[in-house]
Design a protein around this motif. Sequence first.
Motif, PDB file in Angstrom:
ATOM      1  N   ASP A  83      37.358  32.513  49.289  1.00 29.21           N
ATOM      2  CA  ASP A  83      37.814  32.752  47.836  1.00 29.21           C
ATOM      3  C   ASP A  83      39.184  33.106  47.216  1.00 29.21           C
ATOM      4  O   ASP A  83      39.072  33.909  48.515  1.00 29.21           O
ATOM      5  CB  ASP A  83      36.901  32.197  47.463  1.00 29.21           C
ATOM      6  CG  ASP A  83      35.234  31.996  46.527  1.00 29.21           C
ATOM      7  OD1 ASP A  83      35.868  30.640  46.547  1.00 29.21           O
ATOM      8  OD2 ASP A  83      34.389  31.974  46.552  1.00 29.21           O
ATOM      9  N   LEU A  84      39.433  33.180  46.353  1.00 30.31           N
ATOM     10  CA  LEU A  84      40.612  34.265  45.672  1.00 30.31           C
ATOM     11  C   LEU A  84      40.041  33.627  44.344  1.00 30.31           C
ATOM     12  O   LEU A  84      39.757  33.628  43.449  1.00 30.31           O
ATOM     13  CB  LEU A  84      42.080  33.032  45.637  1.00 30.31           C
ATOM     14  CG  LEU A  84      42.168  32.524  46.186  1.00 30.31           C
ATOM     15  CD1 LEU A  84      43.330  31.504  46.235  1.00 30.31           C
ATOM     16  CD2 LEU A  84      43.066  33.167  47.429  1.00 30.31           C
ATOM     17  N   LEU A  85      39.880  35.780  44.674  1.00 28.47           N
ATOM     18  CA  LEU A  85      39.607  36.608  43.139  1.00 28.47           C
ATOM     19  C   LEU A  85      40.654  36.947  42.029  1.00 28.47           C
ATOM     20  O   LEU A  85      42.041  37.386  42.510  1.00 28.47           O
ATOM     21  CB  LEU A  85      38.455  38.279  43.744  1.00 28.47           C
ATOM     22  CG  LEU A  85      37.300  36.908  44.903  1.00 28.47           C
ATOM     23  CD1 LEU A  85      37.298  38.373  44.982  1.00 28.47           C
ATOM     24  CD2 LEU A  85      36.021  36.056  44.302  1.00 28.47           C
ATOM     25  N   ALA A  86      40.518  36.693  40.894  1.00 29.87           N
ATOM     26  CA  ALA A  86      41.595  37.128  40.422  1.00 29.87           C
ATOM     27  C   ALA A  86      41.880  38.701  39.797  1.00 29.87           C
ATOM     28  O   ALA A  86      40.077  38.730  38.933  1.00 29.87           O
ATOM     29  CB  ALA A  86      41.487  36.010  38.880  1.00 29.87           C
ATOM     30  N   ASP A  87      42.045  38.886  40.066  1.00 33.75           N
ATOM     31  CA  ASP A  87      42.069  40.762  38.818  1.00 33.75           C
ATOM     32  C   ASP A  87      43.551  41.093  38.314  1.00 33.75           C
ATOM     33  O   ASP A  87      44.000  41.906  38.501  1.00 33.75           O
ATOM     34  CB  ASP A  87      41.942  41.566  40.607  1.00 33.75           C
ATOM     35  CG  ASP A  87      41.995  43.446  40.156  1.00 33.75           C
ATOM     36  OD1 ASP A  87      41.522  43.163  39.057  1.00 33.75           O
ATOM     37  OD2 ASP A  87      42.230  44.030  40.881  1.00 33.75           O
ATOM     38  N   PRO A  88      42.947  40.389  36.822  1.00 28.46           N
ATOM     39  CA  PRO A  88      44.711  40.088  36.219  1.00 28.46           C
ATOM     40  C   PRO A  88      45.343  41.432  35.720  1.00 28.46           C
ATOM     41  O   PRO A  88      46.259  41.906  35.788  1.00 28.46           O
ATOM     42  CB  PRO A  88      44.172  38.949  35.373  1.00 28.46           C
ATOM     43  CG  PRO A  88      42.684  39.182  35.001  1.00 28.46           C
ATOM     44  CD  PRO A  88      42.215  39.604  37.005  1.00 28.46           C
ATOM     45  N   MET A  89      44.218  42.291  35.371  1.00 29.58           N
ATOM     46  CA  MET A  89      44.546  43.865  34.755  1.00 29.58           C
ATOM     47  C   MET A  89      44.636  45.150  36.269  1.00 29.58           C
ATOM     48  O   MET A  89      44.660  46.095  36.154  1.00 29.58           O
ATOM     49  CB  MET A  89      43.771  44.892  33.833  1.00 29.58           C
ATOM     50  CG  MET A  89      43.475  43.122  32.613  1.00 29.58           C
ATOM     51  SD  MET A  89      45.449  42.478  32.284  1.00 29.58           S
ATOM     52  CE  MET A  89      45.458  45.026  31.087  1.00 29.58           C
ATOM     53  N   LEU A  90      44.746  44.402  37.514  1.00 30.54           N
ATOM     54  CA  LEU A  90      44.120  45.397  38.261  1.00 30.54           C
ATOM     55  C   LEU A  90      43.560  46.536  38.216  1.00 30.54           C
ATOM     56  O   LEU A  90      43.781  47.626  38.752  1.00 30.54           O
ATOM     57  CB  LEU A  90      45.787  46.335  38.554  1.00 30.54           C
ATOM     58  CG  LEU A  90      46.751  45.760  38.886  1.00 30.54           C
ATOM     59  CD1 LEU A  90      47.721  45.626  38.920  1.00 30.54           C
ATOM     60  CD2 LEU A  90      46.313  44.298  40.212  1.00 30.54           C
ATOM     61  N   GLN A  91      42.143  46.029  37.951  1.00 26.73           N
ATOM     62  CA  GLN A  91      40.948  46.849  37.861  1.00 26.73           C
ATOM     63  C   GLN A  91      40.559  47.315  38.939  1.00 26.73           C
ATOM     64  O   GLN A  91      40.160  48.770  39.596  1.00 26.73           O
ATOM     65  CB  GLN A  91      40.161  46.671  36.886  1.00 26.73           C
ATOM     66  CG  GLN A  91      40.868  46.823  35.359  1.00 26.73           C
ATOM     67  CD  GLN A  91      38.919  45.936  34.193  1.00 26.73           C
ATOM     68  OE1 GLN A  91      38.777  45.250  34.484  1.00 26.73           O
ATOM     69  NE2 GLN A  91      39.490  46.696  32.787  1.00 26.73           N
ATOM     70  N   VAL A  92      40.335  46.020  39.752  1.00 25.70           N
ATOM     71  CA  VAL A  92      39.674  46.641  40.967  1.00 25.70           C
ATOM     72  C   VAL A  92      40.083  47.403  41.668  1.00 25.70           C
ATOM     73  O   VAL A  92      40.191  47.808  42.913  1.00 25.70           O
ATOM     74  CB  VAL A  92      38.696  45.134  41.252  1.00 25.70           C
ATOM     75  CG1 VAL A  92      38.597  45.724  42.986  1.00 25.70           C
ATOM     76  CG2 VAL A  92      37.387  44.906  40.156  1.00 25.70           C
ATOM     77  N   THR A  93      41.725  46.851  42.176  1.00 22.67           N
ATOM     78  CA  THR A  93      42.769  46.954  42.666  1.00 22.67           C
ATOM     79  C   THR A  93      42.889  48.845  42.752  1.00 22.67           C
ATOM     80  O   THR A  93      42.880  49.238  43.280  1.00 22.67           O
ATOM     81  CB  THR A  93      44.283  46.295  42.549  1.00 22.67           C
ATOM     82  OG1 THR A  93      43.589  45.709  42.630  1.00 22.67           O
ATOM     83  CG2 THR A  93      45.501  46.794  43.636  1.00 22.67           C
ATOM     84  N   LYS A  94      42.689  49.161  41.830  1.00 22.22           N
ATOM     85  CA  LYS A  94      43.060  50.282  41.127  1.00 22.22           C
ATOM     86  C   LYS A  94      41.178  51.401  41.628  1.00 22.22           C
ATOM     87  O   LYS A  94      42.106  52.425  41.951  1.00 22.22           O
ATOM     88  CB  LYS A  94      43.361  50.438  39.692  1.00 22.22           C
ATOM     89  CG  LYS A  94      44.518  49.935  39.174  1.00 22.22           C
ATOM     90  CD  LYS A  94      44.652  50.435  37.449  1.00 22.22           C
ATOM     91  CE  LYS A  94      46.188  49.891  37.055  1.00 22.22           C
ATOM     92  NZ  LYS A  94      46.362  50.035  36.073  1.00 22.22           N
ATOM     93  N   GLN A  95      40.505  50.509  41.369  1.00 20.25           N
ATOM     94  CA  GLN A  95      39.316  51.209  42.062  1.00 20.25           C
ATOM     95  C   GLN A  95      39.332  51.575  43.439  1.00 20.25           C
ATOM     96  O   GLN A  95      39.015  52.659  44.227  1.00 20.25           O
ATOM     97  CB  GLN A  95      38.387  50.723  41.428  1.00 20.25           C
ATOM     98  CG  GLN A  95      37.565  50.313  40.475  1.00 20.25           C
ATOM     99  CD  GLN A  95      36.130  49.822  40.697  1.00 20.25           C
ATOM    100  OE1 GLN A  95      36.356  48.558  41.019  1.00 20.25           O
ATOM    101  NE2 GLN A  95      35.251  50.070  40.003  1.00 20.25           N
TER     102      GLN A  95
END
Length: 150
Positions: free
Chosen positions: A88-100
């Motif tokens: 699966d590929l997950l979409a994090d368009p606003m980078l919210q999880v990336t920032k977490q």
Amino acid sequence: MAIAVGSEAPDFTLKTQDEKEWKLSDHRGKNVVLLWYPLDWSPTCTKENCKISAEPVLAGDDTVVVGISRDSTWSHKAWKNAEKISHDLLADPMLQVTKQFGLEHPAVPFISQRATVIVDKQGKVAFCGIQESTGDERDWAPIQDALKAL
């Protein structure tokens, strides 16, 4: 600053390429490999995601692998289908999880770093590695070693 090994992984929910909700805590009891990559369709990202699909570099009955980038679910779906990507590929368009997870790119803040986080069966961060040169493929050996140690 990237998330610390040994810390509790923040729970999150993101959409897959099929518009389904994917929640980290739903995978407790398995080791979860979160593979951040900058963008769908780029050469290194394609090479890595295809390698995971074609070779058993991160395989295991108790292992779940997902890719995460800022790309949209429709881009993920088209790319996954075109390249025959199995995970699966997950979409994090606003980078919210990336920032977490502290993985936004320091020089290009609208994408993530090329990074790997392994969350163990209890929900703790067991490994965090960042590929310093974004254009280079990540080093698979430390990731595989970390999985073997779990």
